[in-house]
Motif scaffolding. Structure first.
Motif, PDB file in Angstrom:
ATOM      1  N   LEU A 389       0.818  -1.213   0.000  1.00 50.68           N
ATOM      2  CA  LEU A 389       0.000   0.000   0.000  1.00 50.68           C
ATOM      3  C   LEU A 389       0.851   1.262   0.000  1.00 50.68           C
ATOM      4  N   LYS A 390       2.030   1.186   0.612  1.00 54.47           N
ATOM      5  CA  LYS A 390       2.889   2.374   0.679  1.00 54.47           C
ATOM      6  C   LYS A 390       3.281   2.866  -0.720  1.00 54.47           C
ATOM      7  N   HIS A 391       3.285   1.979  -1.699  1.00 54.57           N
ATOM      8  CA  HIS A 391       3.642   2.395  -3.066  1.00 54.57           C
ATOM      9  C   HIS A 391       2.606   3.349  -3.654  1.00 54.57           C
ATOM     10  N   LEU A 392       1.387   3.329  -3.124  1.00 50.82           N
ATOM     11  CA  LEU A 392       0.333   4.186  -3.670  1.00 50.82           C
ATOM     12  C   LEU A 392       0.555   5.664  -3.376  1.00 50.82           C
ATOM     13  N   VAL A 393       1.593   6.004  -2.639  1.00 53.60           N
ATOM     14  CA  VAL A 393       1.904   7.424  -2.424  1.00 53.60           C
ATOM     15  C   VAL A 393       2.264   8.094  -3.750  1.00 53.60           C
ATOM     16  N   HIS A 394       2.629   7.296  -4.754  1.00 50.76           N
ATOM     17  CA  HIS A 394       2.933   7.859  -6.076  1.00 50.76           C
ATOM     18  C   HIS A 394       1.652   8.330  -6.776  1.00 50.76           C
ATOM     19  N   CYS A 395       0.502   7.838  -6.327  1.00 48.07           N
ATOM     20  CA  CYS A 395      -0.779   8.219  -6.936  1.00 48.07           C
ATOM     21  C   CYS A 395      -1.396   9.334  -6.092  1.00 48.07           C
ATOM     22  N   CYS A 396      -0.895  10.537  -6.292  1.00 52.61           N
ATOM     23  CA  CYS A 396      -1.264  11.642  -5.405  1.00 52.61           C
ATOM     24  C   CYS A 396      -2.682  12.151  -5.634  1.00 52.61           C
ATOM     25  N   GLN A 397      -3.348  11.678  -6.704  1.00 58.06           N
ATOM     26  CA  GLN A 397      -4.731  12.102  -6.954  1.00 58.06           C
ATOM     27  C   GLN A 397      -5.754  11.103  -6.407  1.00 58.06           C
ATOM     28  N   LEU A 398      -5.275  10.073  -5.708  1.00 57.23           N
ATOM     29  CA  LEU A 398      -6.151   9.011  -5.224  1.00 57.23           C
ATOM     30  C   LEU A 398      -7.225   9.547  -4.275  1.00 57.23           C
ATOM     31  N   ARG A 399      -8.480   9.158  -4.535  1.00 61.16           N
ATOM     32  CA  ARG A 399      -9.599   9.557  -3.679  1.00 61.16           C
ATOM     33  C   ARG A 399     -10.305   8.362  -3.062  1.00 61.16           C
ATOM     34  N   SER A 400     -10.242   7.217  -3.760  1.00 59.65           N
ATOM     35  CA  SER A 400     -11.001   6.057  -3.298  1.00 59.65           C
ATOM     36  C   SER A 400     -10.122   4.810  -3.316  1.00 59.65           C
ATOM     37  N   LEU A 401     -10.081   4.104  -2.179  1.00 58.46           N
ATOM     38  CA  LEU A 401      -9.271   2.895  -2.045  1.00 58.46           C
ATOM     39  C   LEU A 401     -10.100   1.810  -1.379  1.00 58.46           C
ATOM     40  N   ASN A 402     -10.284   0.677  -2.073  1.00 62.17           N
ATOM     41  CA  ASN A 402     -11.036  -0.444  -1.523  1.00 62.17           C
ATOM     42  C   ASN A 402     -10.073  -1.596  -1.241  1.00 62.17           C
ATOM     43  N   ILE A 403      -9.890  -1.902   0.025  1.00 63.43           N
ATOM     44  CA  ILE A 403      -9.014  -3.016   0.427  1.00 63.43           C
ATOM     45  C   ILE A 403      -9.783  -4.002   1.300  1.00 63.43           C
ATOM     46  N   ALA A 404     -11.090  -4.136   1.020  1.00 63.41           N
ATOM     47  CA  ALA A 404     -11.905  -5.083   1.782  1.00 63.41           C
ATOM     48  C   ALA A 404     -11.330  -6.498   1.679  1.00 63.41           C
ATOM     49  N   TYR A 405     -11.288  -7.205   2.809  1.00 63.93           N
ATOM     50  CA  TYR A 405     -10.834  -8.591   2.882  1.00 63.93           C
ATOM     51  C   TYR A 405      -9.390  -8.780   2.447  1.00 63.93           C
ATOM     52  N   CYS A 406      -8.582  -7.735   2.545  1.00 67.67           N
ATOM     53  CA  CYS A 406      -7.132  -7.884   2.371  1.00 67.67           C
ATOM     54  C   CYS A 406      -6.553  -8.214   3.744  1.00 67.67           C
ATOM     55  N   LYS A 407      -6.473  -9.507   4.050  1.00 67.85           N
ATOM     56  CA  LYS A 407      -6.200  -9.938   5.428  1.00 67.85           C
ATOM     57  C   LYS A 407      -4.776  -9.656   5.894  1.00 67.85           C
ATOM     58  N   TYR A 408      -3.891  -9.296   4.958  1.00 70.79           N
ATOM     59  CA  TYR A 408      -2.515  -9.015   5.352  1.00 70.79           C
ATOM     60  C   TYR A 408      -2.285  -7.528   5.630  1.00 70.79           C
ATOM     61  N   VAL A 409      -3.285  -6.709   5.435  1.00 72.79           N
ATOM     62  CA  VAL A 409      -3.187  -5.274   5.723  1.00 72.79           C
ATOM     63  C   VAL A 409      -3.544  -5.047   7.195  1.00 72.79           C
ATOM     64  N   GLU A 410      -2.606  -4.463   7.943  1.00 71.17           N
ATOM     65  CA  GLU A 410      -2.827  -4.238   9.381  1.00 71.17           C
ATOM     66  C   GLU A 410      -3.000  -2.765   9.728  1.00 71.17           C
ATOM     67  N   GLY A 411      -2.569  -1.855   8.849  1.00 73.73           N
ATOM     68  CA  GLY A 411      -2.804  -0.448   9.130  1.00 73.73           C
ATOM     69  C   GLY A 411      -1.701   0.505   8.748  1.00 73.73           C
ATOM     70  N   ARG A 412      -0.444   0.057   8.793  1.00 72.48           N
ATOM     71  CA  ARG A 412       0.660   0.974   8.509  1.00 72.48           C
ATOM     72  C   ARG A 412       0.573   1.541   7.090  1.00 72.48           C
ATOM     73  N   GLY A 413       0.206   0.705   6.148  1.00 73.77           N
ATOM     74  CA  GLY A 413       0.103   1.165   4.767  1.00 73.77           C
ATOM     75  C   GLY A 413      -1.013   2.150   4.561  1.00 73.77           C
ATOM     76  N   VAL A 414      -2.122   1.949   5.287  1.00 76.48           N
ATOM     77  CA  VAL A 414      -3.240   2.893   5.184  1.00 76.48           C
ATOM     78  C   VAL A 414      -2.815   4.257   5.702  1.00 76.48           C
ATOM     79  N   ILE A 415      -2.104   4.262   6.824  1.00 77.93           N
ATOM     80  CA  ILE A 415      -1.636   5.534   7.382  1.00 77.93           C
ATOM     81  C   ILE A 415      -0.704   6.235   6.408  1.00 77.93           C
ATOM     82  N   ALA A 416       0.171   5.490   5.779  1.00 78.25           N
ATOM     83  CA  ALA A 416       1.118   6.085   4.802  1.00 78.25           C
ATOM     84  C   ALA A 416       0.367   6.694   3.635  1.00 78.25           C
TER      85      ALA A 416
END
Length: 416
Positions: A389-416
């Protein structure tokens, strides 16, 4: 209410007012707040009210009295609104658009007010789970001589009366389970016969799919057709051959097509130079040659190939030729393995890769670096982790992100 009371005196010049949200019932707004808005916003042209549980007919009556310029009204899931609200809305002289979705206190008979009292209507949208729309359709067909767009979503409906109209340019019909057998094909044909200037036809039924003869007849009658969205289960190459004559076609959805082959689809694509939107979800009869032919549609801006057998090679051919694609949907496309091809769609703004097993952290990095204009990305049910998820910082126009049922996501990437 207190916020509306405070703000209303400063909003006397606004023309559009939207309050509430379909997914979030608003319990802190009542008649008091809306009355204050109406008393100051006398130039209001459009009002949208969603999921306001504590407003009643009195508020709508006051709004229509205080806002004589109102032309567009959209209401969704306002449980306490009844027929009195419809009467107040339809008495407005300039009313042009009415949208009613969800749950209300309306009666089926009360919906007949729409056409009976509102001759200036141009657009009507009715979406109900259980409420019958027959009275509304009868009144619209005889009382709205200017009607152009009709959108219907209901359990059952009788479209025969709409054959009395001759001004329709857009007809959208979506029907759920019906309690009695009906011939929806014949009804649609009757409406199309009477309204030969139809440019948009959306025709979906949960349990009844259009016959091929119906679609062929629609194509023959609607020479100006720009948008056709249908369940294509019963279609063969005959219908695709008819579509070749629709030179103005810009939007085509052939959901669940199983009866047409690559060669027939390829000929259609060769004739569809104006196509901007193409939805082929669940079209399991197409193979590599069929998907490659999408490359002929160089003006394509949105493409949905979900649940199909599209592979890397055919997607690469499309990417090399369709350079302006802004929306790509590939839900559960199990034949795609090379994420570099997706990154070649460099101007993408919306990307859906739900349930695609190849989407992991490295894949997301490739996509983020290649598709920097992304505004909306959905990667539900994938192997992505916080590091990806941290790689998505390159997409600076991002408005909507759906990561439902991504069981390996714990939160650090969302914060980034």
């Amino acid at each position: 209410d207190s916020d509306l009371i405070l703000a209303s005196p400063f909003l006397h010049g606004i023309q559009t007012l939207l309050i509430g949200h379909p997914d979030s019932p608003q319990k802190k707004i009542s008649n008091v707040g809306l009355r204050n808005a109406a008393s100051y916003c006398s130039f209001l042209h459009k009002i949208v009210l969603s999921s306001l549980e504590n407003i009643s007919d009195d508020a709508i009556v006051d709004i229509t009295k205080g806002c004589p310029c109102l032309r567009v009204v959209s209401l969704e899931d306002c449980l306490n609104l009844g027929d009195a609200s419809l009467k107040a809305i339809c008495k407005l002289n300039n009313m042009q658009e009415i949208t009613l979705k969800g749950k209300f206190g309306f009666t089926s008979e009360g919906l007949g007010i729409i056409g009976g009292d509102c001759p200036s209507l141009l657009k009507v949208c009715l979406e109900f789970c259980s409420l019958e729309v027959g009275y509304a359709l009868k009144s619209i067909s005889t009382g709205c001589p200017l009607i152009q767009e009709l959108s219907l979503k209901a359990r059952t409906m009788d479209l025969w009366c709409m054959a009395k109209c001759s001004t329709l340019t857009c007809l959208r019909v979506e029907m759920g389970a019906t309690s009695a057998p009906i011939d929806l094909d014949e009804m649609v044909i009757a409406v199309v016969e009477a309204n030969k200037n139809i440019k948009e036809l959306v025709f979906r039924s949960q349990y009844e799919h259009p016959k091929e003869a119906t679609i062929v007849r629609v194509i023959q009658r609607c020479q100006k057709l720009e948008k056709l969205h249908i369940n294509a289960i019963g279609l063969t190459g005959l219908a695709l051959h008819g579509l070749m004559d629709c030179r103005s076609l810009k939007s085509l959805a052939l959901d669940s097509g199983k009866g047409f082959q690559d060669i027939e689809f390829q000929r259609l694509m060769e004739c569809s130079h104006m196509l901007e939107f193409l939805d082929l979800r669940r079209c399991i009869s197409l193979s590599r040659d069929g998907f490659c032919s999408i490359a002929f549609c160089k003006n394509l801006q949105a493409l949905n190939l979900s649940f199909t057998n599209v592979d890397d090679f055919s997607l690469m051919v499309v990417a090399d030729n369709v350079r302006h694609l802004k929306k790509l949907t590939l839900v559960k496309c199990e034949m795609i393995t090379d994420v570099e091809i997706i990154a070649d769609f460099s101007v993408l703004e919306s990307l859906n890769l739900d349930q695609c097993y190849f989407v992991n952290d490295d894949a997301l990095q490739t996509i983020a670096l290649g598709c920097t204009k992304l505004v909306d990305i959905s990667i539900a049910f994938t192997k992505v982790t916080d590091d990806g998820l941290k790689h998505l910082v390159h997409c600076c126009q991002l408005r909507s992100l759906n990561i439902a049922y991504c069981k390996y996501v714990e939160g650090r990437g969302v914060i980034a």
